[in-house]
Motif scaffolding. Structure first.
Motif, PDB file in Angstrom:
ATOM      1  N   THR A 183      -8.333  36.903   1.576  1.00  9.41           N
ATOM      2  CA  THR A 183      -6.990  37.460   1.425  1.00  9.41           C
ATOM      3  C   THR A 183      -6.710  37.830  -0.024  1.00  9.41           C
ATOM      4  O   THR A 183      -6.133  38.884  -0.314  1.00  9.41           O
ATOM      5  CB  THR A 183      -5.931  36.460   1.919  1.00  9.41           C
ATOM      6  OG1 THR A 183      -6.245  36.044   3.248  1.00  9.41           O
ATOM      7  CG2 THR A 183      -4.548  37.086   1.909  1.00  9.41           C
ATOM      8  N   THR A 184      -7.128  36.964  -0.945  1.00 16.66           N
ATOM      9  CA  THR A 184      -6.924  37.244  -2.365  1.00 16.66           C
ATOM     10  C   THR A 184      -7.662  38.507  -2.783  1.00 16.66           C
ATOM     11  O   THR A 184      -7.108  39.365  -3.480  1.00 16.66           O
ATOM     12  CB  THR A 184      -7.403  36.056  -3.217  1.00 16.66           C
ATOM     13  OG1 THR A 184      -6.698  34.884  -2.825  1.00 16.66           O
ATOM     14  CG2 THR A 184      -7.165  36.316  -4.691  1.00 16.66           C
ATOM     15  N   VAL A 238      -6.408  26.775  -5.930  1.00 14.08           N
ATOM     16  CA  VAL A 238      -5.687  27.287  -7.093  1.00 14.08           C
ATOM     17  C   VAL A 238      -6.661  27.833  -8.132  1.00 14.08           C
ATOM     18  O   VAL A 238      -6.370  28.815  -8.819  1.00 14.08           O
ATOM     19  CB  VAL A 238      -4.798  26.187  -7.698  1.00 14.08           C
ATOM     20  CG1 VAL A 238      -4.252  26.600  -9.056  1.00 14.08           C
ATOM     21  CG2 VAL A 238      -3.640  25.874  -6.749  1.00 14.08           C
ATOM     22  N   MET A 239      -7.841  27.219  -8.264  1.00 14.13           N
ATOM     23  CA  MET A 239      -8.845  27.732  -9.192  1.00 14.13           C
ATOM     24  C   MET A 239      -9.243  29.157  -8.828  1.00 14.13           C
ATOM     25  O   MET A 239      -9.342  30.035  -9.705  1.00 14.13           O
ATOM     26  CB  MET A 239     -10.079  26.823  -9.188  1.00 14.13           C
ATOM     27  CG  MET A 239     -11.158  27.255 -10.180  1.00 14.13           C
ATOM     28  SD  MET A 239     -12.598  26.136 -10.187  1.00 14.13           S
ATOM     29  CE  MET A 239     -13.348  26.577  -8.602  1.00 14.13           C
ATOM     30  N   THR A 240      -9.454  29.416  -7.560  1.00 16.31           N
ATOM     31  CA  THR A 240      -9.787  30.775  -7.116  1.00 16.31           C
ATOM     32  C   THR A 240      -8.650  31.746  -7.407  1.00 16.31           C
ATOM     33  O   THR A 240      -8.871  32.869  -7.880  1.00 16.31           O
ATOM     34  CB  THR A 240     -10.103  30.765  -5.610  1.00 16.31           C
ATOM     35  OG1 THR A 240     -11.300  30.026  -5.383  1.00 16.31           O
ATOM     36  CG2 THR A 240     -10.284  32.185  -5.074  1.00 16.31           C
ATOM     37  N   ILE A 241      -7.421  31.319  -7.140  1.00 18.41           N
ATOM     38  CA  ILE A 241      -6.260  32.163  -7.428  1.00 18.41           C
ATOM     39  C   ILE A 241      -6.208  32.519  -8.913  1.00 18.41           C
ATOM     40  O   ILE A 241      -5.960  33.666  -9.299  1.00 18.41           O
ATOM     41  CB  ILE A 241      -4.966  31.440  -7.013  1.00 18.41           C
ATOM     42  CG1 ILE A 241      -4.872  31.316  -5.495  1.00 18.41           C
ATOM     43  CG2 ILE A 241      -3.735  32.149  -7.564  1.00 18.41           C
ATOM     44  CD1 ILE A 241      -4.645  32.608  -4.765  1.00 18.41           C
ATOM     45  N   LEU A 242      -6.451  31.532  -9.771  1.00 12.39           N
ATOM     46  CA  LEU A 242      -6.401  31.774 -11.216  1.00 12.39           C
ATOM     47  C   LEU A 242      -7.510  32.705 -11.671  1.00 12.39           C
ATOM     48  O   LEU A 242      -7.305  33.555 -12.548  1.00 12.39           O
ATOM     49  CB  LEU A 242      -6.488  30.448 -11.966  1.00 12.39           C
ATOM     50  CG  LEU A 242      -5.212  29.612 -12.003  1.00 12.39           C
ATOM     51  CD1 LEU A 242      -5.490  28.247 -12.610  1.00 12.39           C
ATOM     52  CD2 LEU A 242      -4.127  30.322 -12.796  1.00 12.39           C
ATOM     53  N   VAL A 243      -8.703  32.555 -11.112  1.00 11.07           N
ATOM     54  CA  VAL A 243      -9.804  33.440 -11.502  1.00 11.07           C
ATOM     55  C   VAL A 243      -9.445  34.892 -11.210  1.00 11.07           C
ATOM     56  O   VAL A 243      -9.587  35.775 -12.071  1.00 11.07           O
ATOM     57  CB  VAL A 243     -11.104  33.047 -10.773  1.00 11.07           C
ATOM     58  CG1 VAL A 243     -12.167  34.117 -10.990  1.00 11.07           C
ATOM     59  CG2 VAL A 243     -11.623  31.713 -11.271  1.00 11.07           C
ATOM     60  N   LEU A 621       2.362  42.096 -11.337  1.00  7.09           N
ATOM     61  CA  LEU A 621       2.319  42.313  -9.889  1.00  7.09           C
ATOM     62  C   LEU A 621       1.067  41.685  -9.282  1.00  7.09           C
ATOM     63  O   LEU A 621       1.119  41.061  -8.221  1.00  7.09           O
ATOM     64  CB  LEU A 621       2.351  43.814  -9.593  1.00  7.09           C
ATOM     65  CG  LEU A 621       3.705  44.500  -9.758  1.00  7.09           C
ATOM     66  CD1 LEU A 621       3.547  46.016  -9.619  1.00  7.09           C
ATOM     67  CD2 LEU A 621       4.702  43.985  -8.728  1.00  7.09           C
ATOM     68  N   VAL A 622      -0.069  41.856  -9.964  1.00  6.93           N
ATOM     69  CA  VAL A 622      -1.317  41.288  -9.444  1.00  6.93           C
ATOM     70  C   VAL A 622      -1.245  39.765  -9.418  1.00  6.93           C
ATOM     71  O   VAL A 622      -1.594  39.120  -8.423  1.00  6.93           O
ATOM     72  CB  VAL A 622      -2.516  41.760 -10.293  1.00  6.93           C
ATOM     73  CG1 VAL A 622      -3.775  40.976  -9.926  1.00  6.93           C
ATOM     74  CG2 VAL A 622      -2.753  43.252 -10.092  1.00  6.93           C
ATOM     75  N   LEU A 623      -0.786  39.166 -10.518  1.00  2.00           N
ATOM     76  CA  LEU A 623      -0.722  37.708 -10.581  1.00  2.00           C
ATOM     77  C   LEU A 623       0.257  37.152  -9.553  1.00  2.00           C
ATOM     78  O   LEU A 623      -0.028  36.153  -8.878  1.00  2.00           O
ATOM     79  CB  LEU A 623      -0.319  37.271 -11.986  1.00  2.00           C
ATOM     80  CG  LEU A 623      -0.415  35.770 -12.267  1.00  2.00           C
ATOM     81  CD1 LEU A 623      -1.864  35.292 -12.142  1.00  2.00           C
ATOM     82  CD2 LEU A 623       0.117  35.444 -13.657  1.00  2.00           C
ATOM     83  N   ALA A 624       1.411  37.794  -9.422  1.00  7.84           N
ATOM     84  CA  ALA A 624       2.391  37.338  -8.431  1.00  7.84           C
ATOM     85  C   ALA A 624       1.829  37.459  -7.019  1.00  7.84           C
ATOM     86  O   ALA A 624       2.010  36.565  -6.184  1.00  7.84           O
ATOM     87  CB  ALA A 624       3.683  38.145  -8.562  1.00  7.84           C
ATOM     88  N   ALA A 625       1.130  38.553  -6.754  1.00  2.00           N
ATOM     89  CA  ALA A 625       0.574  38.764  -5.415  1.00  2.00           C
ATOM     90  C   ALA A 625      -0.504  37.737  -5.092  1.00  2.00           C
ATOM     91  O   ALA A 625      -0.599  37.254  -3.955  1.00  2.00           O
ATOM     92  CB  ALA A 625       0.006  40.174  -5.299  1.00  2.00           C
ATOM     93  N   THR A 626      -1.330  37.380  -6.083  1.00  6.68           N
ATOM     94  CA  THR A 626      -2.382  36.398  -5.804  1.00  6.68           C
ATOM     95  C   THR A 626      -1.791  35.032  -5.505  1.00  6.68           C
ATOM     96  O   THR A 626      -2.248  34.331  -4.589  1.00  6.68           O
ATOM     97  CB  THR A 626      -3.356  36.287  -6.993  1.00  6.68           C
ATOM     98  OG1 THR A 626      -2.624  36.047  -8.191  1.00  6.68           O
ATOM     99  CG2 THR A 626      -4.172  37.556  -7.154  1.00  6.68           C
TER     100      THR A 626
END
Length: 704
Positions: A183-184, A238-243, A621-626
């Motif tokens: 999804t990310t 969360v690690m994947t989201i941050l990457v 936008l990208v960070l918020a969406a992830t």
């Protein structure tokens, strides 16, 4: 001859460096590949992986692991018929429970059924030591019991209890791996396509982010093996989201600056070097800020929070390394054609048109004090929504979609309204177990207490409270037991929730000041000012309060969530302060560049906003969406964390950074840079206080 060789050497170097970097990355991936694949093997979501290390409930869980059979699996088989159970229903229930006892080794053998007063429900407490603390064996046991205990002809059968709840939670955490990643990736890919409007360019940072994620998995496994770092489903997710989130942000900033330099410099290699020199310090500082903020979580007592610090830091740093080495190498090798069809030709001028951010900057520049006051009032009003946040989430309300274990607990709560259905575990020294039993049975609020396993000088006592689980009455009973049973430990699911709330309150008092101090120190060094860092940190703290306030207005009334995760305040603060300062760094660093080039403070602020507005808006936008991807997961704690961070990032991107920080810079003028050199008026006829290259015309193409 010498003159003729110089360009050849330069060309050779330009070709060799990108290929060398690619070769280095291939070697690194080959090295970490076997370790990355093992990260899932060391991921655990048991109670001890989340509990505070010093709490009673943690000690209970650890001692239970060492007792005969290891950690017991406790379940409750619930038989229910709305009109009342018939004799045939009771016969079926007894037969099925007998089959469970025959198929598995149960503590105390086949249990006796406990009927409800209204005759609609019959519950069978089931305890087995077979799985020990092996989560896979526990899940197999729970599913086998569910396969045996089946309803028929209006008789409903549900399997609940601690073991079943752990199995259902494990299914949700297991889904964080594949679905979260896919999804990310899909969300980031869609946004990059819209931002770049190129059939090729979007794929480059996405692939590099995927490689960085793979690297982070290998490093995280290494940390676990070397230092015992806790790895949970939440922290690895969360690690994947941050990457992907932070990594894509760094890529957007670099690619934007690279596009700008390609118009000024003919060769892609030299253009990339100039781009790295221009935006590299801001990217390094922003990643350092995030890493420093996350590492402050090491001071937390809560295992899940403390483990998230190193894993989040690994994600950010792996993303940083990939975006500053691998991404530039690939872009240089692909050349200008990677930007097709919007290729930045050498010597060309960007399309000049009035951008949205130019209009925002003008409005902030005309009435800076009015904008500041209005923004402060708005953020303050939104922060009042925190008063509407629901209380601490109960265990049965921690799932977005109720699994069988939760519906079983709800059935028990209705059928046994005055009786506890969830045991309180007491671990006491074996030589005083009889005295402990007597004290427990004499404690107000205790329904019953029975001695369980004994080993290594410890004995286990299972206590049933008169009040329903996680009610005020049961909480009072647990606190009474803890105050009376000195030298013993009181644990269990309800005790764990109490410890989670108490420890989060303690961690906030310690971690929040550490985060603020570490972020401020980095900003002081980067911006060479005392005022600018204070403005940026005050802004992101206000964003955190407003985002939590919006959560209070949405969680219950809109999303139907019945509680707030105890760790939401701390984790959202760390992420929003660390990540929010990122965008302030991007803006202020460009503002500082313009000021060093001789621009007046107000002009520098507005030029910086026009120059960075589009790219930082895209990054936001990208960070918020992830982070919003977490809202699609099945646990309330992830939904709430994803919502608050996504909303906070959007507030920071489109309100605080655009209007408030820019307005503050215009209003404070040179005072923003006090006491650095930029805070002093230059002498007449003197140039800028520090040498720099001439100011550039910002791109107004609207795309990073």
């Amino acid at each position: 001859m010498t003159v003729g060789k110089t360009p050849t050497k330069g060309v050779g170097r330009r070709r060799a460096v990108p290929w060398a970097l690619l070769g280095l990355w291939v070697a690194v991936l080959a090295l970490v590949g076997p370790f990355a694949a093992k990260l899932a093997d060391v991921q655990h979501d048991r109670a001890t992986d989340y509990l505070p290390s010093s709490a009673d409930s943690t000690q209970v869980a650890r001692i239970q692991d060492a007792l005969p059979g290891g950690e017991s699996t406790e379940m409750v088989i619930v038989y229910h018929r709305d009109g009342g159970l018939s004799a045939e229903d009771r016969r079926v229930a007894a037969g099925q429970v007998g089959k469970v006892a025959a198929a598995h080794e149960l503590v105390g053998g086949a249990p006796e059924g406990i009927p409800s007063d209204d005759g609609t429900t019959l519950m069978y407490p089931v305890v087995s030591n077979e799985p020990g603390h092996d989560e896979k064996l526990r899940d197999a046991l729970v599913e086998d019991v569910r396969g045996i205990a089946r309803g028929q002809d209006g008789l409903s059968v549900e399997v609940g209890g601690t073991g079943a709840l752990g199995t259902d939670a494990g299914k949700v955490y297991d889904s964080l791996g594949g679905p979260l990643l896919y999804t990310t990736v899909a969300v980031v890919a869609l946004l990059l396509i819209l931002i770049y409007r190129s059939p090729v360019l979007w794929l480059v940072p996405l692939v590099v982010a995927g490689i960085a994620d793979y690297l982070s998995m290998g490093v995280a496994y290494g940390l676990n093996q070397a230092f015992g770092t806790t790895v949970t489903g939440q922290s690895s997710g969360v690690m994947t989201i941050l990457v992907f989130g932070a990594g894509t942000d760094y890529a957007l900033l670099l690619v934007s600056r690279y596009r700008e330099e390609l118009r000024r410099i003919e060769r892609p290699y030299e253009a990339m070097v100039a781009a790295l020199r221009g935006c590299g310090p801001a990217v390094l500082a922003s990643s350092g800020t995030v890493a420093a903020g996350l590492l402050c979580l090491l001071a937390a007592d809560l295992n899940s929070s403390r483990g998230m610090g190193p894993l989040g830091t690994v994600g950010v740093l792996c993303a940083l390394i990939a975006m500053l080495t691998l991404l530039p190498a690939v872009l240089v090798l692909l050349g200008r054609r990677v930007f097709w069809p919007l290729v930045p030709a050498y010597g060309s001028e960007p399309a000049q048109r009035r951008s949205l951010f130019a209009a925002m900057g003008d409005s902030a520049g005309r009435r800076p004090l009015t904008v500041l006051a209005t923004g402060a009032v708005l953020l303050g009003a939104l922060a009042l929504g925190t008063l509407n946040l629901p209380g601490p989430v109960k265990q049965e309300d921690s799932f977005v979609t109720k699994p069988e274990s939760v519906t079983a607990m709800e059935t028990l709560a209705r059928a046994y309204p005055e009786r506890g259905t969830q045991p309180i575990d007491v671990i006491t020294p074996a030589d005083r177990v009889d005295r402990t039993l007597a004290t427990i049975r004499g404690t107000r609020g205790v329904e019953s207490a029975e001695k369980g396993r004994t080993a290594d000088g410890w004995a286990e006592v299972s206590v049933i409270a008169k009040d329903t689980p996680q009610s005020a009455g049961e909480t009072a009973t647990i606190k009474s037991l803890r105050s009376q049973l000195k030298g013993s430990y009181v644990g269990g699911d309800s005790a764990e929730q109490i410890d989670l709330e108490d420890t989060n309150s303690r961690d906030i008092k310690i971690v929040v000041p550490l985060v603020l101090v570490s972020v401020l120190l980095i900003l002081f060094v980067l911006l060479r000012s005392l005022v600018a860092p204070l403005v940026l940190v005050a802004a992101v703290v206000a964003v955190w309060g407003a985002a939590l306030g919006i959560g209070g207005l949405v969680f219950g009334p809109v999303l139907g969530l019945k509680g707030t995760d105890p760790g939401l305040g701390l984790l959202s603060f760390v992420f929003l302060v660390a990540l929010g300062v990122d965008y302030g760094i991007f803006l202020m660093h460009r503002m500082r560049e313009e000021s060093l080039a001789g621009a007046e403070p107000a002009a520098a602020a507005l030029t910086a906003l026009r120059s960075t507005g589009a790219v930082i808006a895209s990054a936001g936008l990208v960070l918020a969406a992830t982070f919003a991807v977490l809202m699609n997961m099945g646990l309330v704690q992830l939904v709430e964390l994803g919502f608050v961070i996504a909303v906070g990032v959007l507030l920071d991107t489109f309100l605080v950074r655009t209007y408030l920080v820019t307005s503050a810079s215009v209003a404070l003028r040179r005072k923003m840079w006090w006491p650095g050199g930029l805070s002093r008026e230059p002498a007449r006829g003197a140039g800028p206080s520090e040498p720099t290259e001439p100011p550039r015309q910002p791109e107004q193409v609207g795309t990073p």
